[in-house]
Design a protein around this motif. Structure first.
Motif, PDB file in Angstrom:
ATOM      1  N   ILE A  69       0.975  -1.377  -0.233  1.00 26.50           N
ATOM      2  CA  ILE A  69       0.003   0.247   0.022  1.00 26.50           C
ATOM      3  C   ILE A  69       0.826   0.870   0.042  1.00 26.50           C
ATOM      4  CG2 ILE A  69      -1.444   1.239   1.230  1.00 26.50           C
ATOM      5  CD1 ILE A  69      -3.157  -1.838   0.863  1.00 26.50           C
ATOM      6  N   ASP A  70       0.548   2.402  -0.934  1.00 26.90           N
ATOM      7  CA  ASP A  70       1.060   3.624  -0.938  1.00 26.90           C
ATOM      8  C   ASP A  70       1.506   4.578   0.476  1.00 26.90           C
ATOM      9  OD1 ASP A  70       3.316   2.833  -2.736  1.00 26.90           O
ATOM     10  OD2 ASP A  70       1.885   3.487  -4.382  1.00 26.90           O
ATOM     11  N   PHE A  71       2.051   5.393   1.369  1.00 22.62           N
ATOM     12  CA  PHE A  71       2.103   5.231   2.351  1.00 22.62           C
ATOM     13  C   PHE A  71       2.178   7.090   2.261  1.00 22.62           C
ATOM     14  CE2 PHE A  71       0.635   1.973   4.243  1.00 22.62           C
ATOM     15  CZ  PHE A  71      -0.804   2.147   5.386  1.00 22.62           C
ATOM     16  N   PRO A  72       2.053   8.266   2.734  1.00 30.70           N
ATOM     17  CA  PRO A  72       2.324   9.343   1.613  1.00 30.70           C
ATOM     18  C   PRO A  72       3.604   9.560   2.854  1.00 30.70           C
ATOM     19  CG  PRO A  72       0.616   9.958   3.459  1.00 30.70           C
ATOM     20  CD  PRO A  72       0.857   7.726   3.311  1.00 30.70           C
ATOM     21  N   TRP A  76       7.644   5.387   4.874  1.00 31.13           N
ATOM     22  CA  TRP A  76       6.826   4.147   4.719  1.00 31.13           C
ATOM     23  C   TRP A  76       6.125   3.002   4.014  1.00 31.13           C
ATOM     24  CZ3 TRP A  76       7.055   4.008  10.781  1.00 31.13           C
ATOM     25  CH2 TRP A  76       7.496   5.232  11.603  1.00 31.13           C
ATOM     26  N   GLY A  77       5.912   2.443   4.044  1.00 29.49           N
ATOM     27  CA  GLY A  77       5.403   1.676   2.801  1.00 29.49           C
ATOM     28  C   GLY A  77       5.507  -0.255   3.561  1.00 29.49           C
ATOM     29  N   TYR A  78       3.622  -0.487   3.808  1.00 29.31           N
ATOM     30  CA  TYR A  78       3.680  -1.118   4.753  1.00 29.31           C
ATOM     31  C   TYR A  78       2.690  -2.066   3.959  1.00 29.31           C
ATOM     32  CZ  TYR A  78       5.258   1.107   8.903  1.00 29.31           C
ATOM     33  OH  TYR A  78       5.251   0.997   9.969  1.00 29.31           O
ATOM     34  N   ALA A  79       2.560  -3.334   4.022  1.00 27.08           N
ATOM     35  CA  ALA A  79       1.478  -4.555   3.431  1.00 27.08           C
ATOM     36  C   ALA A  79       1.251  -4.808   4.443  1.00 27.08           C
ATOM     37  CB  ALA A  79       2.671  -5.613   2.833  1.00 27.08           C
TER      38      ALA A  79
END
Length: 188
Positions: A69-72, A76-79
């Motif tokens: 998921i792209d975060f602003p 931060w790069g979370y799946a």
């Protein structure tokens, strides 16, 4: 270069040409790439919860597991273990959903991810105004539902649900009920 919460680049850009090992979960926290193997309890919770959620969504939204998921922020790069995508959400030019498409995130914690899930992810998800953040803790035999996020990185409400009770996820205009009695339990 100073990175702010509203950078347009994706943390995932640094991994675009990387050859990552299979069987590992990859996330980016504070600009650091973190790889962890998926645990058995985590996998079993996903296996039991995802079909329940998908059936109840019935085409009004979607569920993803361990998908980028792209975060602003490029830090931060979370799946998320499980992410509920709002109905009508569209993918960005990278082919991914963005943080504002998320109605709920469910993370299954382990000893190796505990600090990230309870602190860093909680703060980031609240700052991004994700309506629900659920921490599922097999070692504590419970789920904690965090709701009413603030831009200061805090969820103002939380409710603990013991395994065996229904986990109710109040989404926009609908409700998802996840039976937790089949979740793996700690013997301790």
């Amino acid at each position: 270069m100073t990175t702010t919460l509203m950078d347009t680049s994706s943390a995932w850009d640094v991994l675009e040409d990387a050859n990552l090992p299979e069987g590992f979960r990859v996330e980016i926290t504070d600009g650091k790439i973190i790889m962890t193997p998926q645990g058995e309890q985590q996998w079993k919770v996903i296996l039991r919860a995802a079909p329940q959620i998908e059936q109840q969504l019935a085409g009004h939204g979607d569920i993803l597991s361990e998908v980028m998921i792209d975060f602003p922020s490029s830090l931060w790069g979370y799946a998320p273990d499980l992410a509920i995508i709002a109905p009508g959400s569209e993918r960005n030019k990278r082919g991914r959903f963005e943080w504002h498409s998320l109605e709920a995130v469910l993370e299954i914690i382990s000893l190796s991810t505990r600090d990230n899930d309870f602190e860093k992810k909680l703060r980031m998800y609240a700052e991004c105004a994700i309506p629900l953040y659920v921490i599922i803790d097999p070692s504590g035999n419970s789920c904690v539902v965090h709701s009413n996020p603030t831009r200061t990185g805090v969820y103002t409400d939380q409710e603990e649900i013991p395994f065996g009770e229904d986990l109710v996820l109040p989404l926009d205009g609908r409700e998802i009920v996840v039976k937790t009695d089949g979740f793996p339990r700690s013997e301790g």
